[in-house]
Enzyme design. Structure first.
Site, PDB file in Angstrom:
ATOM      1  N   LYS A  88      -8.594  -6.819   2.638  1.00 21.96           N
ATOM      2  CA  LYS A  88      -8.605  -5.398   2.954  1.00 21.96           C
ATOM      3  C   LYS A  88      -9.854  -5.052   3.745  1.00 21.96           C
ATOM      4  O   LYS A  88     -10.930  -5.618   3.506  1.00 21.96           O
ATOM      5  CB  LYS A  88      -8.552  -4.550   1.675  1.00 21.96           C
ATOM      6  CG  LYS A  88      -7.306  -4.768   0.827  1.00 21.96           C
ATOM      7  CD  LYS A  88      -7.358  -3.923  -0.430  1.00 21.96           C
ATOM      8  CE  LYS A  88      -6.135  -4.168  -1.306  1.00 21.96           C
ATOM      9  NZ  LYS A  88      -6.191  -3.352  -2.550  1.00 21.96           N
ATOM     10  N   LYS A 136      -1.770  -9.817   3.608  1.00 24.99           N
ATOM     11  CA  LYS A 136      -1.443 -10.638   2.441  1.00 24.99           C
ATOM     12  C   LYS A 136      -1.235 -12.081   2.874  1.00 24.99           C
ATOM     13  O   LYS A 136      -0.637 -12.375   3.912  1.00 24.99           O
ATOM     14  CB  LYS A 136      -0.209 -10.107   1.721  1.00 24.99           C
ATOM     15  CG  LYS A 136       1.074 -10.093   2.539  1.00 24.99           C
ATOM     16  CD  LYS A 136       2.221  -9.527   1.712  1.00 24.99           C
ATOM     17  CE  LYS A 136       3.494  -9.432   2.545  1.00 24.99           C
ATOM     18  NZ  LYS A 136       4.630  -8.865   1.759  1.00 24.99           N
ATOM     19  N   ARG A 151       4.410  -3.121  -8.923  1.00 22.44           N
ATOM     20  CA  ARG A 151       3.530  -2.147  -8.276  1.00 22.44           C
ATOM     21  C   ARG A 151       3.837  -0.765  -8.869  1.00 22.44           C
ATOM     22  O   ARG A 151       4.944  -0.231  -8.701  1.00 22.44           O
ATOM     23  CB  ARG A 151       3.769  -2.159  -6.769  1.00 22.44           C
ATOM     24  CG  ARG A 151       2.883  -1.179  -5.982  1.00 22.44           C
ATOM     25  CD  ARG A 151       1.562  -1.800  -5.638  1.00 22.44           C
ATOM     26  NE  ARG A 151       0.755  -0.943  -4.778  1.00 22.44           N
ATOM     27  CZ  ARG A 151       0.740  -1.032  -3.451  1.00 22.44           C
ATOM     28  NH1 ARG A 151       1.515  -1.906  -2.825  1.00 22.44           N
ATOM     29  NH2 ARG A 151      -0.061  -0.247  -2.751  1.00 22.44           N
ATOM     30  N   LYS A 179      -3.820 -11.341  -5.566  1.00 25.97           N
ATOM     31  CA  LYS A 179      -2.538 -10.615  -5.530  1.00 25.97           C
ATOM     32  C   LYS A 179      -1.769 -10.954  -6.805  1.00 25.97           C
ATOM     33  O   LYS A 179      -1.283 -12.065  -6.969  1.00 25.97           O
ATOM     34  CB  LYS A 179      -1.723 -11.012  -4.298  1.00 25.97           C
ATOM     35  CG  LYS A 179      -0.486 -10.159  -4.070  1.00 25.97           C
ATOM     36  CD  LYS A 179       0.237 -10.568  -2.798  1.00 25.97           C
ATOM     37  CE  LYS A 179       1.343  -9.597  -2.483  1.00 25.97           C
ATOM     38  NZ  LYS A 179       2.333  -9.463  -3.549  1.00 25.97           N
ATOM     39  N   PHE A 231      -6.334  -1.188  -8.748  1.00 24.65           N
ATOM     40  CA  PHE A 231      -7.164  -1.664  -7.638  1.00 24.65           C
ATOM     41  C   PHE A 231      -7.474  -0.561  -6.622  1.00 24.65           C
ATOM     42  O   PHE A 231      -8.175  -0.806  -5.650  1.00 24.65           O
ATOM     43  CB  PHE A 231      -6.517  -2.858  -6.924  1.00 24.65           C
ATOM     44  CG  PHE A 231      -5.085  -2.657  -6.513  1.00 24.65           C
ATOM     45  CD1 PHE A 231      -4.753  -1.845  -5.443  1.00 24.65           C
ATOM     46  CD2 PHE A 231      -4.072  -3.278  -7.212  1.00 24.65           C
ATOM     47  CE1 PHE A 231      -3.453  -1.667  -5.068  1.00 24.65           C
ATOM     48  CE2 PHE A 231      -2.755  -3.103  -6.833  1.00 24.65           C
ATOM     49  CZ  PHE A 231      -2.435  -2.293  -5.760  1.00 24.65           C
ATOM     50  N   ARG A 266       1.864  -0.061   7.305  1.00 23.07           N
ATOM     51  CA  ARG A 266       1.802  -1.527   7.309  1.00 23.07           C
ATOM     52  C   ARG A 266       1.213  -1.967   8.652  1.00 23.07           C
ATOM     53  O   ARG A 266       1.749  -2.835   9.330  1.00 23.07           O
ATOM     54  CB  ARG A 266       3.191  -2.140   7.096  1.00 23.07           C
ATOM     55  CG  ARG A 266       3.157  -3.578   6.590  1.00 23.07           C
ATOM     56  CD  ARG A 266       4.523  -4.221   6.695  1.00 23.07           C
ATOM     57  NE  ARG A 266       5.481  -3.708   5.764  1.00 23.07           N
ATOM     58  CZ  ARG A 266       5.750  -4.251   4.573  1.00 23.07           C
ATOM     59  NH1 ARG A 266       5.082  -5.314   4.179  1.00 23.07           N
ATOM     60  NH2 ARG A 266       6.668  -3.735   3.790  1.00 23.07           N
ATOM     61  N   GLU A 288      -8.987  -9.914  -2.570  1.00 22.95           N
ATOM     62  CA  GLU A 288      -8.563  -9.654  -3.943  1.00 22.95           C
ATOM     63  C   GLU A 288      -7.404 -10.565  -4.302  1.00 22.95           C
ATOM     64  O   GLU A 288      -6.624 -10.988  -3.432  1.00 22.95           O
ATOM     65  CB  GLU A 288      -8.122  -8.198  -4.108  1.00 22.95           C
ATOM     66  CG  GLU A 288      -9.203  -7.178  -3.835  1.00 22.95           C
ATOM     67  CD  GLU A 288      -8.700  -5.764  -3.895  1.00 22.95           C
ATOM     68  OE1 GLU A 288      -9.528  -4.828  -3.818  1.00 22.95           O
ATOM     69  OE2 GLU A 288      -7.461  -5.583  -4.023  1.00 22.95           O
ATOM     70  N   GLU A 305       0.047 -14.932  -7.146  1.00 22.63           N
ATOM     71  CA  GLU A 305       0.986 -14.809  -6.031  1.00 22.63           C
ATOM     72  C   GLU A 305       0.311 -15.008  -4.681  1.00 22.63           C
ATOM     73  O   GLU A 305       0.986 -15.235  -3.682  1.00 22.63           O
ATOM     74  CB  GLU A 305       1.656 -13.443  -6.083  1.00 22.63           C
ATOM     75  CG  GLU A 305       2.964 -13.392  -5.339  1.00 22.63           C
ATOM     76  CD  GLU A 305       3.624 -12.038  -5.459  1.00 22.63           C
ATOM     77  OE1 GLU A 305       4.775 -11.916  -5.034  1.00 22.63           O
ATOM     78  OE2 GLU A 305       2.979 -11.109  -5.970  1.00 22.63           O
ATOM     79  N   GLU A 354      -1.199  -2.616 -10.545  1.00 17.96           N
ATOM     80  CA  GLU A 354      -0.142  -3.564 -10.915  1.00 17.96           C
ATOM     81  C   GLU A 354       0.025  -3.557 -12.429  1.00 17.96           C
ATOM     82  O   GLU A 354      -0.955  -3.638 -13.178  1.00 17.96           O
ATOM     83  CB  GLU A 354      -0.514  -4.967 -10.439  1.00 17.96           C
ATOM     84  CG  GLU A 354       0.658  -5.888 -10.229  1.00 17.96           C
ATOM     85  CD  GLU A 354       1.256  -5.765  -8.844  1.00 17.96           C
ATOM     86  OE1 GLU A 354       2.344  -6.333  -8.631  1.00 17.96           O
ATOM     87  OE2 GLU A 354       0.641  -5.118  -7.981  1.00 17.96           O
TER      88      GLU A 354
END
Length: 1322
Positions: free
Chosen positions: A502, A519, A272, A267, A387, A513, A265, A497, A317
């Site tokens: 995922k 990312k 957020r 970013k 998302f 995390r 996806e 960005e 977002e």
């Protein structure tokens, strides 16, 4: 319970936790506080304490609106001090260093100011009162947010000052310091919130992650012993978002997710936000759990109409949609658009937005995108991209897979272009995108899919342009210049960005995390071009960098019209990361002389063009980038330009942003320093035009091109590169010396030279910066890494020399060769002297210059003649006292040195002399003996060595057998004075290691190593029964004492200077405790076989004297045999008496045979003199009453040889004597004791003389001792009288007073005699 718990208790815990080093101790203190202050009846009040321990997680109180700058001004008002007072300036400039302490830590700086105005006694403030005061402080900020009038802001500041003033009156400085840290929400305790939660309750963290409510956690988990069932998320309560792990490249990301279904996806660069919908109630929670109600006016209606369920939680977002450009706007405009929708276009910031919109509108008119009526009403608006979905209807869906959640998201949300979008691979934004734009989300099946999607997302998402775009851009920019808005220009590129990868099978985990989401950002892959900018200012740091410049303001040069050096610089950005601590310290040290304090509102230096924005304003300026100096040389005038500033190379994210803070048209995102360019002059920094060209070149339209086949290939020189150290690797290029543990390290220049020569070069020493031990290649290389069959050049030789281990080179060898090959001996007579110069302190400071000059001169004299100067006392061979104006003795030196260095003064190898020795040696061009100039007392070394040396065990096997025979005597022998008498004290501490004493090797003989027996075997202090000696055994032991190892207390070795070809003499002195007059009866009754065995082994072992023997001179076996032979010739068979017949005949014959085989004459230059009879200091001689036996005469003859050998040392050798500390103390206390000569003392001496061997306390008229011919002058020069004829000498070698000189001033007596004299009347 909180109403009674004092805040001081919490402060004490904070102080203790800040001092503790381990997290375990910190957690234990927190647990102790909770158990102590909050018992079973007060568990409901945990929240009142934890909200102060974790102020950053308390969302009930809200924001205080006080950071360091605002808090400083409010604190000044609360204290009622003037704004220009030193304390107010100290608070305002809390980051700055100078002479202040704690710079960079606002709480500590404030505590310093408060400490002068507050008492040390606590006001008894409770935790509840603190929370109430903080609630009032936060309420003032929240109430003022509803208004924007300046008057209300001033009132708000005064109200906050009054609250702080009341807290100051009820607390002390320490408590106020921690209160300020709570307000700043930064306690710096060194313990994480995870550790705090775990110590409070094992389930506390999980519950907080799904509720983000600290009060709820404290109320539900008030009993640590009961576990809590895992709670699910609820609508209306913020949830900690799931986080993504950073990866550096697509390949590593694909390895982590290999074998799984992956979705890639885009970013987005926004905020957020979690949207919680509960009917018509909408909440916008950020990742910090804050509810951003400013988004409600623009988004609430859209959400209510397009979300098809009453209750749901969306994760996504918040962005801004530009309706003119038909794209998402750049980062940073979210809050401005939200405020514009809420308050209208009234602020200056929105006016700037209007100017931007006007420029965009002109462009839009020219391309016929939008009509004029629509511009001001629908240019930019808020847009939300969802998302993920966490809650739908009445059910939480976080436990379902991401694939299932995407399906639910498509059913629940109805997309509305430009307002509400969803990000899924099969719908949402992908449907609304133009045909020529890449997808926003895809299903990745291979690594190529990921890399292609990343490249399309980052590099190829642009605004569609028409053929006349360049003309329109020029028109837009010229219009902006007409509006005096030249700091901005239009950016047509949308650079996202990065991308997110995922796992489609993963569940949604709050605060996780773990790697289920990855990312990949463009600044992780390849940053923008390195920009060489110049430093124009600096900012003080905080924390450990407090008080020092930690960040820099950099600028771009403005090109000059006349092609000369630039004269103006625009502020560009602020950068501080990328350098190590050492590099940063070096850079600050170089720039510090050119720093000028920024005294705002004064104008900055004329070289710089700035905006004076609060975020731009530096703490210090660089005076000017260059410095010109005009110099005159005869008839020539020339100008030199030096660089005051430094050019640094910075890099950043490839995206540039428009800036209001800095004067340059663009600024950088996440800039960091790549390297320091000390090699570049100041005028070669990047200019504004070149930077704008870089920006425009990256923002222009790009087309996907074919792969470039002209790239450098890995096979250019035939080598290959490996990321891992496997078996295929033949060479390794390392960055640290730690790699030497793995193998040889090769310098990178070897690769360059191989490429230059077009062949594989041999590994010469210059390519090996870390030479390894050469035992691995003994057939190719020597011990210094020099190849046997390869020629070396100068660089190779330098490399070999630089890697030589200097420690392996023998210093004596170095001195030998220096002395051997020295051209002139006059310049090397100090060879081997390592001198420590002691600069005597001066009473008058005006003479420091004279003293420093004298010290400098003597150091030069020393180094010019081969000596070395050392800065510490440990390796020194000489200590020279340099005293110019006053006499400085050894006592003054001893007292002035610290205890750690005093122990070096007891080393016999250290010579303590005055500077006169060095001056006289230089004047006579030879190294003079140090004895004449020595300042060290005679007795200092002996006493301290006896106290400090370790005891050793005898290493001779036969002596060990003899010790077993003498066990009973050792057990009953009394210990030395001052030692504990219990046996447990002897066994409590393990015996020390033996001290091995090695003598110099002589010829082909091995070096002698004698081990001294431990002090338990000391027979010198035996009991009363030892007063009855066996005369025969004593006589035999006297004769054999020169051939047996000494088993008494530790001897003191005295090494005399070497004379001619003779070896240096080593004499062993006996301590006072081994007085033969006190030996016991058991010690004298030795077996005759044992004595015979000792005599037989006399020629095979190098042993010392018997414990009952006095201090004698230790000599080699050959010397002893010759001396004994000489004794036999002098005495003759007719001189022996009846007592001598008691000796074992076999033993005597063996000794005589051994003596005749090894004959040695007295040393040359020694003359025999006769010493008069005199009682040695209070002990009456028994030789005048009892005729001396032949065996006594033999022993006296041996002592004559010993005395001759002792006194025939170097011409300037000082005579040493043993001084008992108690004896000296008693004589100092009662000087009359030295003059007393009582009958009691005589009787005691007579009684002792009956049992003493002949050499103790007795002297006859025939006592002969050799005296050096030249000793008189040297002795007089050293302050010690030379021995002469008619003088008496004690058994220890100490000269007795001259009988013709009258009564001595201080007569030495035994402390036992003194004790007997003092107690005679008792």
């Amino acid at each position: 319970m909180a109403a009674t718990v004092r805040f001081g208790l919490l402060v004490a815990m904070f102080q203790a936790m800040s001092r503790d080093r381990t997290a375990a101790k910190k957690r234990a203190r927190l647990r102790a506080l909770l158990d102590r202050a909050y018992g079973p009846g007060g568990r409901d009040d945990y929240f009142s304490a934890l909200r102060l321990v974790l102020p950053g997680l308390d969302r009930e109180r809200g924001s205080y609106g006080l950071k360091e700058a605002a808090l400083a001004s409010v604190l000044v008002d609360a204290l009622g001090i003037a704004k220009d007072s030193p304390d107010a300036v100290r608070l305002t400039n809390w980051r700055r260093g100078g002479g202040f302490r704690n710079a960079g830590n606002f709480a500590l700086v404030a505590a310093e100011v408060l400490q002068r105005r507050q008492g040390m006694t606590s006001g008894g403030l409770t935790i509840k009162e603190v929370n109430d005061a903080l609630d009032r402080l936060a309420a003032t900020e929240n109430s003022v947010c509803l208004e924007s009038e300046k008057l209300l802001l001033i009132l708000d500041r005064s109200e906050k000052a009054s609250i702080l003033s009341s807290l100051i009156k009820k607390t002390n400085a320490l408590e106020m310091k921690w209160l300020l840290m709570i307000i700043l929400k930064d306690l710096k305790l060194g313990i994480s919130e995870k550790s705090v939660f775990h110590e409070f309750h094992p389930d506390a963290e999980d519950l907080f992650n799904v509720t983000c409510d600290l009060r709820l956690v404290c109320e539900k988990l008030n009993d640590r012993s009961q576990r809590h069932k895992r709670q699910d998320i609820e609508v209306g309560k913020a949830v900690r978002p799931q986080l993504s792990m950073r990866v550096n490249n697509a390949s590593s990301a694909w390895k982590k997710l290999h074998g799984k279904q992956v979705v890639a996806e885009c970013k987005f660069d926004g905020d957020r936000i979690q949207i919680h919908k509960n009917g018509e109630e909408i909440h916008f929670f950020s990742r910090s759990f804050l509810d951003h109600s400013e988004y409600a006016p623009g988004m609430s209606k859209v959400i209510i109409e397009n979300i098809l369920v009453d209750r749901c939680i969306l994760d996504g977002e918040m962005l801004v949609w530009d309706t003119v450009l038909n794209r998402f706007a750049e980062f940073g405009s979210n809050q401005e658009i939200a405020k514009a929708a809420k308050e209208g276009l009234e602020t200056d910031r929105q006016l700037c937005c209007i100017l931007e919109w006007i420029a965009s509108y002109v462009l839009a008119l020219c391309v016929n995108i939008l009509s004029c009526q629509d511009f001001f009403f629908s240019n930019k608006r808020e847009s939300y991209v969802a998302f993920d979905i966490l809650y739908a209807g009445d059910t939480s869906v976080i436990h379902q897979s991401l694939t299932e959640r995407h399906e639910i998201l498509q059913k629940v949300v109805r997309p509305l272009k430009g307002h509400l979008e969803i990000l899924v691979p099969t719908g949402g934004l992908n449907i609304h995108r133009p045909p020529d734009e890449p997808c926003w989300s895809i299903l990745a099946h291979s690594l190529d899919d990921v890399e292609k999607f990343f490249k399309d997302t980052v590099d190829n998402r642009f605004f569609p342009t028409s053929p006349n775009t360049d003309e329109l851009s020029n028109l837009s920019i010229s219009l902006m210049i007409q509006f005096r808005f030249s700091d901005y220009s239009i950016c047509y590129v949308l650079r996202e960005e990065g991308i997110i990868l995922k796992d489609l099978e993963s569940k949604w985990e709050p605060g996780d995390r773990s790697g289920k989401w990855l990312k990949l950002k463009p600044d992780y892959i390849h940053a923008g071009a390195d920009l060489d900018v110049i430093i124009i200012g600096g900012y003080y740091g905080s924390g450990r960098r407090g008080g020092e410049v930690a960040q820099f303001l950099v600028g771009l040069a403005v090109p000059s019209d006349d092609n000369s050096y630039p004269k103006r610089f625009l502020s560009f950005c602020r950068v501080g990361t990328g350098l190590s601590d050492e590099e940063l310290d070096a850079l600050v040290t170089k720039l510090k002389p050119h720093f000028r304090k920024n005294e705002y509102p004064k104008k900055p230096p004329r070289f710089y063009e700035v905006t004076n924005h609060s975020k731009e304003r530096p703490d210090v300026w660089i005076e000017s980038p260059d410095k010109q100096s005009v110099r005159f040389r005869k008839h020539l005038i020339y100008c030199i330009t030096k660089c005051r500033s430094v050019i640094i190379s910075i890099t950043s994210d490839i995206r540039t942003i428009k800036s209001e803070v800095f004067a340059a048209p663009y600024s950088l995102r996440f800039p960091r320093i790549q390297r320091l360019r000390y090699d570049k002059p100041w005028h070669e920094c990047l200019d504004v035009q070149a930077f704008v060209d870089i920006v425009h070149s990256s923002n222009g339209t790009t087309h996907r091109a074919a792969d470039d086949d002209n790239d450098l290939k890995n096979v250019k020189n035939g080598g290959s590169f490996s990321m891992n150290l496997n078996d295929s690797v033949t060479h390794c290029i390392a960055a640290e010396k730690k790699a030497t543990r793995q193998g040889r390290i090769i310098h990178y220049s070897w690769i360059l030279d191989c490429c230059k020569e077009k062949r594989l070069l041999h590994l010469q020493p210059k390519f090996d910066p870390c030479l390894q031990p050469m035992h691995k290649f003994p057939e190719e290389i020597d011990s210094y890494a020099d190849y046997f069959y390869w020629d070396i050049d100068i660089s190779d030789l330098k490399q070999i020399f630089s890697n030589m281990d200097r420690a392996v080179v023998d210093s004596n060898m170095v001195h030998h060769y220096k002395k051997k090959y020295c051209a002139d001996e006059r310049f090397c007579f100090f060879q081997g002297c390592c001198v420590y110069f002691y600069h005597a302190p001066l009473v008058n400071a005006d003479y420091n210059v004279i003293s420093d000059l004298a010290l400098k001169r003597v150091k030069q004299d020393l180094t010019m003649h081969g000596g070395q100067v050392c800065s510490i006392l440990a390796p020194a061979t000489h200590l020279i006292i340099v005293s110019v104006l006053q006499a400085y003795n050894f006592d003054m030196l001893y007292k002035s040195l610290p205890p750690a260095e005093r122990r070096y003064l007891h080393d016999k190898r250290l010579q303590v002399v005055s500077n006169k020795w060095l001056e006289d040696s230089v004047e006579k061009q030879t190294r003079l003996p140090e004895t004449t100039y020595s300042l060290k007392p005679d007795t200092l070394e002996e006493i301290e060595i006896e106290r400090s040396e370790e005891t050793v065990q005898p290493c001779n096997d036969k002596l060990e057998e003899n010790e077993k025979a003498d066990t009973s005597h050792v057990k009953h022998a009394p210990r030395k004075r001052g030692r504990p008498s219990s046996s447990a004290s002897r066994t409590a501490k393990p015996a020390p290691r033996p001290v091995r004493r090695t003598r110099a090797r002589r010829g082909n003989q091995h070096a002698k190593i004698d081990d001294v027996e431990p002090e338990e075997s000391d027979h010198g202090e035996t009991g009363l029964d030892d007063q009855i000696p066996d005369t025969d055994n004593i006589s035999k032991m006297e004769v054999d004492s020169f051939d047996k190892d000494q088993v008494s207390a530790r001897p003191v070795r005295r090494t005399r200077a070497r004379r001619g070809k003779q070896h240096a003499k080593i004499d062993y002195g006996q301590s006072e405790e081994s007085d033969p007059g006190e030996t016991g009866q058991d010690d004298q009754r030795l077996d005759a076989d044992y004595i015979s065995k000792m005599e037989e082994d006399s020629s095979d072992r190098d042993q010392g004297a018997h414990p009952t023997a006095p201090r004698v001179v230790r000599r080699s076996r050959a010397q002893r045999g010759k001396w004994l032979a000489k004794i036999d010739r002098e005495t003759g068979p007719g001189e022996t008496g009846q007592d001598d017949k008691k000796l074992n005949a076999d033993s005597i014959s063996k000794m005589e045979e051994h003596a005749h085989d090894k004959d040695q004459e007295p040393p040359p230059g020694a003359q025999l003199i006769t010493l008069d009879e005199q009682e040695p200091k209070g002990i009456k001689s028994s030789t005048t009453e009892t005729p001396s036996s032949p065996k006594h005469e033999r022993n006296q003859t041996v002592l004559r040889r010993d005395t001759a050998e002792t006194t025939s040392s170097a011409t300037c050798e000082k005579m040493e004597q043993m001084v008992d500390p108690l004896h000296a103390m008693l004589l100092d206390m009662i000087p009359s004791l030295g003059q007393m000569k009582t009958d009691v003392g005589n009787r005691v001496a007579e009684a002792k003389a009956e049992t003493n061997p002949p050499w103790v306390g007795s002297s006859t008229s025939s006592y002969v001792a050799p005296v050096p011919q030249a000793s008189a002058s040297s002795a007089s020069s050293s302050g010690v009288p030379a021995p002469h004829a008619g003088s008496s000498t004690q058994s220890t070698g100490v000269p007795a007073p001259d009988p013709t000189a009258g009564a001595p001033k201080k007569k030495k007596v035994s402390y036992k005699d003194v004790a007997g004299a003092l107690l005679k009347d008792w």
